[in-house]
Design a protein around this motif. Sequence first.
Motif, mmCIF file in Angstrom:
data_model
loop_
_atom_site.group_PDB
_atom_site.id
_atom_site.type_symbol
_atom_site.label_atom_id
_atom_site.label_comp_id
_atom_site.label_asym_id
_atom_site.label_seq_id
_atom_site.Cartn_x
_atom_site.Cartn_y
_atom_site.Cartn_z
ATOM 1 N N ALA A 51 -10.436 2.874 -5.642
ATOM 2 C CA ALA A 51 -9.078 2.337 -5.505
ATOM 3 C C ALA A 51 -8.589 2.454 -4.071
ATOM 4 N N ILE A 94 -6.480 -2.515 -7.638
ATOM 5 C CA ILE A 94 -6.276 -1.131 -7.186
ATOM 6 C C ILE A 94 -5.798 -0.273 -8.343
ATOM 7 N N HIS A 144 -10.273 0.100 -1.833
ATOM 8 C CA HIS A 144 -9.748 -1.256 -1.966
ATOM 9 C C HIS A 144 -8.388 -1.381 -1.282
ATOM 10 N N VAL A 145 -7.614 -0.314 -1.319
ATOM 11 C CA VAL A 145 -6.348 -0.320 -0.585
ATOM 12 C C VAL A 145 -6.615 -0.606 0.892
ATOM 13 N N LYS A 176 0.843 -1.208 0.000
ATOM 14 C CA LYS A 176 0.000 0.000 0.000
ATOM 15 C C LYS A 176 0.870 1.247 0.000
#
Lengths: 220, 668
Positions: free
Chosen positions: B336, B310, B339-340, B249
């Motif tokens: 995105a 992502i 989802h991270v 991440k």
Amino acid sequence: MSPLDSDIAHLLAGSMVLLSFLLLYQDRMFALLNVFALHAYALACSVAWQAYLQRAPHLFITALIALLFKGVIIPLALRRIVVRLGIHRSIETVVSVGPTMLFGIALVGLSIVVMLPVTQAEGPFVREDLAFALSVLLLGFLMMVTRRNAVSQVIGFMSLENGLVLAASGARGMPLVVEISVGFSVLIAFIVIGIFLFRIRERFDTVDLQALDMSRGEAL
Amino acid sequence: MSQLAASGVGLLLALSVLGIFAARRTPGTRLIYAACAAVCAGLAGVALLRLLAPAGGLESVEIPIGLPLGRTFLGLDPLSAAFALIVNLAAAIVSGYAIGYGVHAREPQRVVPFYPAFIAGMNLVLLAQDAFSFLVGWELMSLASWALVLSEHRSPENRHAALVYLIMASGGALTLLLAFGLLAGPEGGYSFEAIRRVSASGVGPIVLLLALLGAGSKAGLVPLHAWLPLAHPAAPSHVSALMSGVMTKVAVYGFVRLVFDLAGPPAWWWSVPVLVIAAVTALLGVLYALMEHDLKRLLAYHTVENIGIIFIGLGLALAFEASGLRAAAALAFAAAIFHVFNHSLFKSLLFMGSGAVLNATGERDMERLGGLIKAMPATAVAFLVGCIAISALPPFNGFVSEWLTFQAILLSPQLPQWVPRLLVPAVGATLACSAALAAACFVKAFGMTFLGRPRTQAASSAAETDRCSQIAMLSLALLCLLAGILPGFVIDSLGAVTQMAVGARLAPQSGQAWLRIVPIDIHRSAYSGLLVFVMILLAAAATAFAVRRVASHALRRSAAWDCGFPDASPATQYTAGSFAQPIRRVFGSVVFRAREQLTMPRPGDTAVARLQVELRDTVWDALYTPIIRFVAATAERLNRMQFLTIRNYLTLVFAALVALLIIVGTWR
């Protein structure tokens, strides 16, 4: 500055280039040392002329250093070394003179081609001076590459350093501290190399670097 | 607030030094992990406050160390705050897990000092407001995690993994260095503030490429993913959780920071390479994962897939932003980042679960596990929640972010250029395919590991993991559920981030009835996690009721049903390999160049029947093997350079000088 002033500067710097060419093909030790001393005188004159032109008194000190160390002390010391090493009568096999000279000429051309466009912002005087200095430097390097004898290599190195000093004095405003430290480092390099020469000779009975290459690994 | 965050990083670094001494005894190890958990929780709190704070200016802390030309700035803007929250929330829970799990390390002094440094490095990357501290943090993160990968250095596999990781990490850092160098321009203003002001034109595409290489290699974009399935499983499980769930991440953050924040306004075609790479990454990642029977490697490959998802969101955001469709860009970007967040939750959870399994059985190979649901019920429940969430099934969080991504994909007809308009539906189809395969993959992972009967002695003698680990896993499972039921809250708190990155925010979701989210328009689409959850509960309750009440209560005894179990050996169960076989048949011959060879003895012959399957890593074969060969051959040639004479060396230097001068002379 008047055209005469810059002409004289060019004459002096150009004579250094000429002397560099002389250095390239000298195959006798004493002649080589004499030419190197001449090289240093030319440097001293050139720097002194710059000092006069730029009204920069500290450059006189630089010139004095060049005259004393490179013009007198180092050639004398090298002469003693050569005598003590017993190589003053030997003739060094210089790599074929003709091609070397041609290559040297090409290098001078190259340095002019490189320097003139790069330094367009400066005045013509500085530009040409820098081109001369770069040629001296490259010729010194060329000498280091083409010679086998350690003493000649030392001389090549010293003439290269002369080119550096010439460039610095022309470019206005090299601080004295830098100059002095460069001078001292050259002296120290000289001493170290001198000591090494004797050590090498003690071990191998020659200062021809090819002998060194053969036994590298266990010695040195 | 920035001061607090910066001092948190300082505290973590101090803990790292303390760890050298504390790791000698078990209580010391526990203490360090507990302190890490506390600091991370504090940092997460600070980040949350910053994220929810009404828009304020960036207050940054100046640190009097750094490059001679610039100073070091640390600060929290919304983007850093969002990622700091994601990173530290997961790191806090993982550290809590490590209080119990971390003491099993064979050589704790190889793990404990590096663990806080690793977290500190990641936080430094997020807090950095200038290129120098960003890169220092990035390197700290890489090197600390490298040391952690190497913590069990006795196995040659781990050493190989660490070597590959180190090479990839240094390559990635180099490309990021180049990217920042380009962005800083000739004046060399390395603070982000200065870079934003200069915004040198023309470097954008190169920065995009470098960011894809640098951040992509850390995140695991195909084809730069090769180190990830090697290195993530090699580390101790709590570190794997951090590397896979959190460090990737930070890499995404690096990409977002470079491309969305610093590189200036995007052109529409920037989205094309991002979308293509992302789609390939998503599909290949899940295919690799399906073929893998090592639990931790499977999870690592699955990280590759999620990174792909992502980046699909990020690519869409780029396309929409370049065409001025700000609302759509905000939707894609929020999807995105959501989802991270989700992936950091469930991937950490799954890695912790696999760590618990590994600890209880000493096995990572699914073919040697089975039936663990009876021995480890809490772990099984938590792992199941993670599996459902990562398979993007409602009511958990994975569904919401993938649903949002699909909503953004469905907006693609609004794009003016025909290339992305054609490309995005294809990407959407790939995404759908990989989501389905992911579900299959986790049916395999959960089914083979926790269901059926134990396949080995080790699996049958497993025992439940310790209390700390259970609490950590179950709390992450709860967070997965909460984020799935309350997605509106998450989307609202991402408002400031999308505002900063793409210049728009989604409509506030908090006022909607039934906690539903409406990304675009109520007439177009809406989703309520709560409703789905309630309905699932009702349906499950009704089914349970029906089974209990309506079905017959008569007790029946009969011989064991033969079908599938002609003898009682657990080896006759369905295996992970057999589960994956249909998919291998479909995709394997192309993607993996799979070759099956069946040796069947003639009837009456008592020799063993043998099915040999050979899979090849095509990416490795096509890309890495030639590079390795080239480097080896070049090194072999250059080796001769070590034995030249002094004069030859001088000649080389001279030739190089002359060559450079010729280049300078002929340049213009």
